[in-house]
Scaffold this motif. Structure first.
Motif, PDB file in Angstrom:
ATOM      1  N   GLN A  60      -5.997  -1.457 -10.886  1.00 28.21           N
ATOM      2  CA  GLN A  60      -6.402  -0.170 -10.319  1.00 28.21           C
ATOM      3  C   GLN A  60      -5.235   0.594  -9.720  1.00 28.21           C
ATOM      4  O   GLN A  60      -5.427   1.607  -9.052  1.00 28.21           O
ATOM      5  CB  GLN A  60      -7.501  -0.397  -9.273  1.00 28.21           C
ATOM      6  CG  GLN A  60      -8.751  -1.031  -9.879  1.00 28.21           C
ATOM      7  CD  GLN A  60      -9.771  -1.408  -8.835  1.00 28.21           C
ATOM      8  OE1 GLN A  60     -10.626  -0.605  -8.476  1.00 28.21           O
ATOM      9  NE2 GLN A  60      -9.705  -2.636  -8.343  1.00 28.21           N
ATOM     10  N   ASP A  61      -4.016   0.080  -9.966  1.00 28.48           N
ATOM     11  CA  ASP A  61      -2.789   0.736  -9.517  1.00 28.48           C
ATOM     12  C   ASP A  61      -2.766   0.904  -7.996  1.00 28.48           C
ATOM     13  O   ASP A  61      -2.328   1.939  -7.471  1.00 28.48           O
ATOM     14  CB  ASP A  61      -2.628   2.095 -10.208  1.00 28.48           C
ATOM     15  CG  ASP A  61      -1.186   2.576 -10.171  1.00 28.48           C
ATOM     16  OD1 ASP A  61      -0.279   1.728 -10.084  1.00 28.48           O
ATOM     17  OD2 ASP A  61      -0.974   3.797 -10.222  1.00 28.48           O
ATOM     18  N   ILE A  62      -3.250  -0.120  -7.288  1.00 29.81           N
ATOM     19  CA  ILE A  62      -3.252  -0.113  -5.823  1.00 29.81           C
ATOM     20  C   ILE A  62      -2.222  -1.130  -5.332  1.00 29.81           C
ATOM     21  O   ILE A  62      -2.362  -2.329  -5.597  1.00 29.81           O
ATOM     22  CB  ILE A  62      -4.649  -0.440  -5.260  1.00 29.81           C
ATOM     23  CG1 ILE A  62      -5.644   0.659  -5.668  1.00 29.81           C
ATOM     24  CG2 ILE A  62      -4.614  -0.600  -3.741  1.00 29.81           C
ATOM     25  CD1 ILE A  62      -7.072   0.372  -5.278  1.00 29.81           C
ATOM     26  N   PRO A  63      -1.161  -0.700  -4.651  1.00 27.87           N
ATOM     27  CA  PRO A  63      -0.140  -1.631  -4.160  1.00 27.87           C
ATOM     28  C   PRO A  63      -0.732  -2.650  -3.189  1.00 27.87           C
ATOM     29  O   PRO A  63      -1.712  -2.366  -2.481  1.00 27.87           O
ATOM     30  CB  PRO A  63       0.856  -0.711  -3.437  1.00 27.87           C
ATOM     31  CG  PRO A  63       0.594   0.659  -3.982  1.00 27.87           C
ATOM     32  CD  PRO A  63      -0.863   0.703  -4.303  1.00 27.87           C
ATOM     33  N   CYS A  64      -0.139  -3.836  -3.166  1.00 27.52           N
ATOM     34  CA  CYS A  64      -0.614  -4.913  -2.289  1.00 27.52           C
ATOM     35  C   CYS A  64       0.494  -5.408  -1.362  1.00 27.52           C
ATOM     36  O   CYS A  64       1.659  -5.463  -1.756  1.00 27.52           O
ATOM     37  CB  CYS A  64      -1.119  -6.097  -3.109  1.00 27.52           C
ATOM     38  SG  CYS A  64      -2.763  -5.908  -3.779  1.00 27.52           S
ATOM     39  N   VAL A  65       0.092  -5.766  -0.159  1.00 26.46           N
ATOM     40  CA  VAL A  65       0.947  -6.496   0.780  1.00 26.46           C
ATOM     41  C   VAL A  65       0.231  -7.813   1.053  1.00 26.46           C
ATOM     42  O   VAL A  65      -0.972  -7.825   1.331  1.00 26.46           O
ATOM     43  CB  VAL A  65       1.148  -5.719   2.093  1.00 26.46           C
ATOM     44  CG1 VAL A  65       1.970  -6.545   3.081  1.00 26.46           C
ATOM     45  CG2 VAL A  65       1.800  -4.368   1.831  1.00 26.46           C
ATOM     46  N   ILE A  66       0.951  -8.936   0.941  1.00 28.76           N
ATOM     47  CA  ILE A  66       0.344 -10.243   1.183  1.00 28.76           C
ATOM     48  C   ILE A  66       0.671 -10.680   2.606  1.00 28.76           C
ATOM     49  O   ILE A  66       1.842 -10.767   2.987  1.00 28.76           O
ATOM     50  CB  ILE A  66       0.856 -11.304   0.196  1.00 28.76           C
ATOM     51  CG1 ILE A  66       0.703 -10.816  -1.251  1.00 28.76           C
ATOM     52  CG2 ILE A  66       0.090 -12.609   0.381  1.00 28.76           C
ATOM     53  CD1 ILE A  66       1.340 -11.747  -2.274  1.00 28.76           C
ATOM     54  N   CYS A  67      -0.368 -10.951   3.370  1.00 28.06           N
ATOM     55  CA  CYS A  67      -0.215 -11.397   4.759  1.00 28.06           C
ATOM     56  C   CYS A  67      -0.667 -12.851   4.855  1.00 28.06           C
ATOM     57  O   CYS A  67      -1.831 -13.154   4.582  1.00 28.06           O
ATOM     58  CB  CYS A  67      -1.050 -10.512   5.692  1.00 28.06           C
ATOM     59  SG  CYS A  67      -1.039 -11.040   7.416  1.00 28.06           S
ATOM     60  N   PHE A  68       0.256 -13.733   5.219  1.00 31.18           N
ATOM     61  CA  PHE A  68      -0.078 -15.142   5.400  1.00 31.18           C
ATOM     62  C   PHE A  68      -0.242 -15.416   6.896  1.00 31.18           C
ATOM     63  O   PHE A  68       0.704 -15.270   7.681  1.00 31.18           O
ATOM     64  CB  PHE A  68       1.000 -16.042   4.795  1.00 31.18           C
ATOM     65  CG  PHE A  68       1.022 -16.018   3.290  1.00 31.18           C
ATOM     66  CD1 PHE A  68      -0.026 -16.554   2.555  1.00 31.18           C
ATOM     67  CD2 PHE A  68       2.084 -15.452   2.608  1.00 31.18           C
ATOM     68  CE1 PHE A  68      -0.011 -16.528   1.167  1.00 31.18           C
ATOM     69  CE2 PHE A  68       2.108 -15.427   1.219  1.00 31.18           C
ATOM     70  CZ  PHE A  68       1.049 -15.965   0.500  1.00 31.18           C
TER      71      PHE A  68
END
Length: 295
Positions: free
Chosen positions: A108-116
């Motif tokens: 869907q062309d939505i950027p992601c940030v991964i939070c651990f």
């Protein structure tokens, strides 16, 4: 007057405007046109003079402005990015589930940030494993401890001036992070079952919370499984950003990176330039899509 819908319940829409929160109904024409306002929509409204008896601002939604994008689950529009939260430990991260989410957002062309989360109880080895798995994937990674309130400023920096969907499995501290960022959200924090180390579902509907006038977050129900929807096996490779730089080394155009000879991606895998965890998940998802029955 224009504003952003931050909540919709039982036919009432609550629109965030420069004058405050306005409780609105949608015009009947939307129902005729089979258009439904969504949380996150930018809308035009007309104020009802006098307002309600308790002083609340009332209005009608007269126009839904064009959407940049739209998610189905949760039903929210105009998302700038996703913040996907997983625990480093207790529960251990489900890499396949994380990659499913990343692929779905890439589609869907939505950027992601991964939070651990839960870095306060994680070992250095566990953190290093995550860095090896996702360090070359192109995604920003943030390590935090919601329990110890560590990493809040880093999260706020990546959320600033954006509308962000916050998602992740149950039990990883997602609602705790949301409450940490926005105490007025007043969300109930789920407890983790001691037996199965999974969380109870605590989020019931899509709602935006304003951190600043132009910064919003949307909490979502915790998920334990995720369908790949209408993705075709041939396009799956497009949603693994780290594959792109090695595709020019593939002998065959349209290489699936699964079994073809002289594959740049598998060569990079052998040299340790691509995460084995990510690649093995790619193959699992590729086979799942390949064997999916079409109706």
């Amino acid at each position: 007057m224009q504003g952003k819908i931050i909540k919709g319940i039982a036919g009432f829409y609550y629109v965030h405007t420069g004058e405050g929160l306005v409780e609105c109904r949608a015009k009947g024409i939307f129902r005729k046109e089979q258009r439904k306002p969504l949380v996150g929509d930018q809308v035009e409204i007309s104020r009802i003079e006098g307002g309600g008896e308790d002083g609340k601002l009332l209005g009608n939604i007269t126009e839904i402005l064009p959407r940049r994008n739209q998610l189905i689950r949760p039903a929210v529009a105009n998302v700038d990015q996703a913040l996907v939260i997983f625990a480093i430990t207790k529960p251990a991260p489900n890499y396949n589930l994380l990659d499913r989410f990343l692929v779905t957002m890439e589609k869907q062309d939505i950027p992601c940030v991964i939070c651990f989360n839960k870095k306060d109880i994680a070992t250095q080895k566990e953190r290093e494993e995550l860095c090896r798995a996702y360090g070359d994937s192109g995604y920003q990674m943030i390590f935090v401890s919601a329990a110890k309130r560590q990493g809040l400023s880093e999260i706020k920096d990546c959320l600033r001036s954006k509308t962000t969907v916050v998602a992740g499995p149950s039990g990883v501290g997602k609602s705790t992070v949301v409450n940490w960022l926005c105490p007025e959200a007043g969300m109930q924090t789920g407890e983790i079952s001691r037996k199965i180390e999974r969380g109870k579902h605590t989020t019931r509907h899509a709602q935006l919370f304003a951190l600043d006038p132009d910064t919003f977050i949307c909490d979502t129900p915790g998920f334990t499984s995720l369908s790949l929807g209408d993705i075709e096996k041939e396009e799956l490779q497009n949603f693994y950003p780290e594959f792109l730089r090695y595709e020019k080394e593939c002998r065959f155009k349209g290489c699936s990176h699964v079994s073809e000879p002289v594959c740049g991606v598998r060569q990079a895998l052998g040299q340790g330039d691509i995460s084995r965890i990510r690649y093995e998940n790619y193959v699992l998802l590729y086979e799942e899509l390949k064997n999916r029955r079409k109706y």
